[in-house]
Design an enzyme around this catalytic site. Structure first.
Site, short mmCIF file in Angstrom:
data_model
loop_
_atom_site.label_atom_id
_atom_site.label_comp_id
_atom_site.label_asym_id
_atom_site.label_seq_id
_atom_site.Cartn_x
_atom_site.Cartn_y
_atom_site.Cartn_z
N THR A 13 -69.65 48.50 32.02
CA THR A 13 -69.35 47.14 31.33
C THR A 13 -67.87 46.89 31.25
O THR A 13 -66.85 47.74 31.17
CB THR A 13 -70.04 47.01 29.86
OG1 THR A 13 -69.07 47.60 29.09
CG2 THR A 13 -71.32 47.52 29.87
N GLY A 14 -67.51 45.60 31.40
CA GLY A 14 -66.20 45.04 31.20
C GLY A 14 -65.35 45.85 32.59
O GLY A 14 -64.29 46.17 32.11
N ILE A 19 -59.32 49.47 33.27
CA ILE A 19 -59.65 50.78 33.44
C ILE A 19 -61.28 50.77 33.76
O ILE A 19 -61.66 51.46 34.53
CB ILE A 19 -59.76 51.39 31.89
CG1 ILE A 19 -58.52 51.43 31.48
CG2 ILE A 19 -60.59 52.30 31.78
CD1 ILE A 19 -58.03 51.92 30.22
N SER A 138 -60.04 54.57 21.94
CA SER A 138 -58.72 54.54 22.26
C SER A 138 -57.92 55.63 21.36
O SER A 138 -58.62 55.83 19.87
CB SER A 138 -58.19 53.06 21.75
OG SER A 138 -56.92 53.25 21.46
N TYR A 151 -57.72 46.77 15.34
CA TYR A 151 -58.07 47.55 16.53
C TYR A 151 -58.64 48.74 16.42
O TYR A 151 -59.60 49.23 16.90
CB TYR A 151 -57.15 47.21 17.57
CG TYR A 151 -57.31 47.90 18.91
CD1 TYR A 151 -58.42 47.56 19.69
CD2 TYR A 151 -56.36 48.78 19.18
CE1 TYR A 151 -58.54 47.97 21.07
CE2 TYR A 151 -56.60 49.44 20.56
CZ TYR A 151 -57.69 49.15 21.23
OH TYR A 151 -57.82 49.77 22.58
P1 NAD Z 1 -58.91 44.79 30.43
O1 NAD Z 1 -58.69 43.60 29.51
O2 NAD Z 1 -58.48 44.98 32.01
O3 NAD Z 1 -60.51 45.07 30.42
C1 NAD Z 1 -61.37 44.70 29.47
C2 NAD Z 1 -62.50 44.31 29.98
O4 NAD Z 1 -63.64 44.19 29.04
C3 NAD Z 1 -62.53 43.18 30.84
O5 NAD Z 1 -63.07 43.12 32.14
C4 NAD Z 1 -62.94 42.02 29.87
O6 NAD Z 1 -63.61 40.83 30.58
C5 NAD Z 1 -64.12 42.85 29.22
N1 NAD Z 1 -64.46 42.42 27.97
C6 NAD Z 1 -63.59 41.99 26.78
N2 NAD Z 1 -64.41 41.50 25.94
C7 NAD Z 1 -65.80 41.46 26.46
C8 NAD Z 1 -66.88 40.93 26.06
N3 NAD Z 1 -67.06 40.25 24.98
N4 NAD Z 1 -67.97 40.99 27.01
C9 NAD Z 1 -68.02 41.42 28.13
N5 NAD Z 1 -66.80 41.98 28.59
C10 NAD Z 1 -65.89 41.87 27.78
O7 NAD Z 1 -58.51 45.95 29.57
P2 NAD Z 1 -58.33 47.51 29.72
O8 NAD Z 1 -56.95 47.99 29.37
O9 NAD Z 1 -58.72 47.89 31.05
O10 NAD Z 1 -59.22 47.89 28.70
C11 NAD Z 1 -60.40 48.53 28.89
C12 NAD Z 1 -60.94 49.33 27.59
O11 NAD Z 1 -60.00 50.42 27.54
C13 NAD Z 1 -61.11 48.44 26.32
O12 NAD Z 1 -62.24 49.00 25.58
C14 NAD Z 1 -59.79 49.03 25.64
O13 NAD Z 1 -59.78 48.92 24.10
C15 NAD Z 1 -59.64 50.32 26.11
N6 NAD Z 1 -58.33 50.81 26.04
C16 NAD Z 1 -57.34 50.34 26.87
C17 NAD Z 1 -56.04 50.99 26.75
C18 NAD Z 1 -54.77 50.65 27.46
O14 NAD Z 1 -53.68 50.77 27.20
N7 NAD Z 1 -55.11 49.69 28.64
C19 NAD Z 1 -55.74 52.13 25.73
C20 NAD Z 1 -56.94 52.61 25.10
C21 NAD Z 1 -58.04 51.91 25.24
#
Ligand code: NAD
Length: 248
Positions: A13-14, A19, A138, A151
């Protein structure tokens, strides 16, 4: 380590960016049939073009239970089961105490806690012995830093829930774990501090024991390990992939 996910059905998902997309690419490279989800049709289309011919996409907002039901109905009809569920969709917003708004509070809990809860619960009937759930947490779950209390609370809630869930489904043969990244270079991290992305990345790198922030591929490899049979005795754990950031 050489996991093979041949004949495995994997949902990420997402996965239209960041990531999640890297995880989808890793699982595809290891042989899985991958289904990615996201909210934005255009982003999903461009993401799917980076995956193999067996990969498919479905537009779903994880905070919308009707859409989640439609998604799992699609999986049931088309694939019949899920072997690997990567519950990765999530988001975060900076809001220091004094400036926390009900709207941002609700949005983060709706996506990161409610969304993950029902993503996992609604998948269970499709999952059987030997299957695996990996949730993206996270380091903010234990070390949120300033402005990230809400968060961090959403990610800490996931840890509490997973510790209970593994008891609730005892005997089902489904492992559930959390992979908690430290800072990883994605667009959403860069968007965290608009106009100051480079400063943010540099200060996060300097604070990190390993001296840099993470790459999406590194998180994807850790997730693939947790999803694989090589991690068969790891259950209910929160594993950090953060260059040591959460330990200092
Ligand atoms: P990103 O914004 O590239 O990816 C997030 C994804 O989740 C996107 O595809 C977005 O469309 C999707 N999304 C968000 N809300 C949604 C919803 N309601 N329904 C369906 N899809 C939804 O960001 P990322 O950095 O790749 O983050 C991915 C995960 O990693 C998240 O859970 C984030 O909290 C976690 N995370 C990221 C980091 C970082 O530094 N990038 C660090 C720790 C944790």
């Amino acid at each position: 380590m050489n996991h093979s996910f041949e004949n495995k059905i994997a949902v990420v998902t997402g996965a239209s960016s960041g990531i999640g997309l890297a995880i989808a690419q890793e699982l595809t490279a290891l042989g899985a049939t991958v289904i990615i989800t996201g909210r934005d049709a255009d982003k999903l289309t461009s993401a799917i073009s980076t995956l193999g011919p067996d990969a498919s996409k479905f537009q779903v907002d994880v905070s919308n239970l009707t859409e989640l039901d439609a998604f799992y109905e699609h999986i049931h009809t088309r694939f019949g089961r899920i072997d690997i569920l990567i519950a990765n969709a999530g988001m975060g917003e900076v809001e220091p105490l004094g400036q926390i708004t009900p709207e941002k509070f609700d949005r983060q809990f709706a996506t990161n806690v409610r969304g993950i809860t029902f993503t996992v619960q609604k998948a269970l009937p499709l999952m059987g012995q030997g299957s695996s759930v990996v949730i993206t947490g996270s380091t903010s779950s234990i070390n949120p830093g300033a402005g990230l209390s809400v968060y961090g609370a959403t990610k800490a809630a996931l840890r509490a829930m997973v510790r209970s869930w593994i008891l609730d489904i005892k005997g089902a043969g489904i492992r559930i774990n959390i992979l908690s990244p430290g800072p990883v270079d994605t667009q959403s991290l860069r968007d965290f501090l608009p106009g100051k992305a480079e400063d943010l990345l540099q200060s996060l790198s300097e604070r990190s024991p390993i001296g840099r922030i993470g790459r999406t591929e590194e998180i994807a490899k850790a997730v693939a390990f947790l999803a694989s049979d090589d991690a068969g005795y790891i259950n209910g754990a929160e594993i950090f992939a953060d260059g040591g950031a959460s330990q200092v």
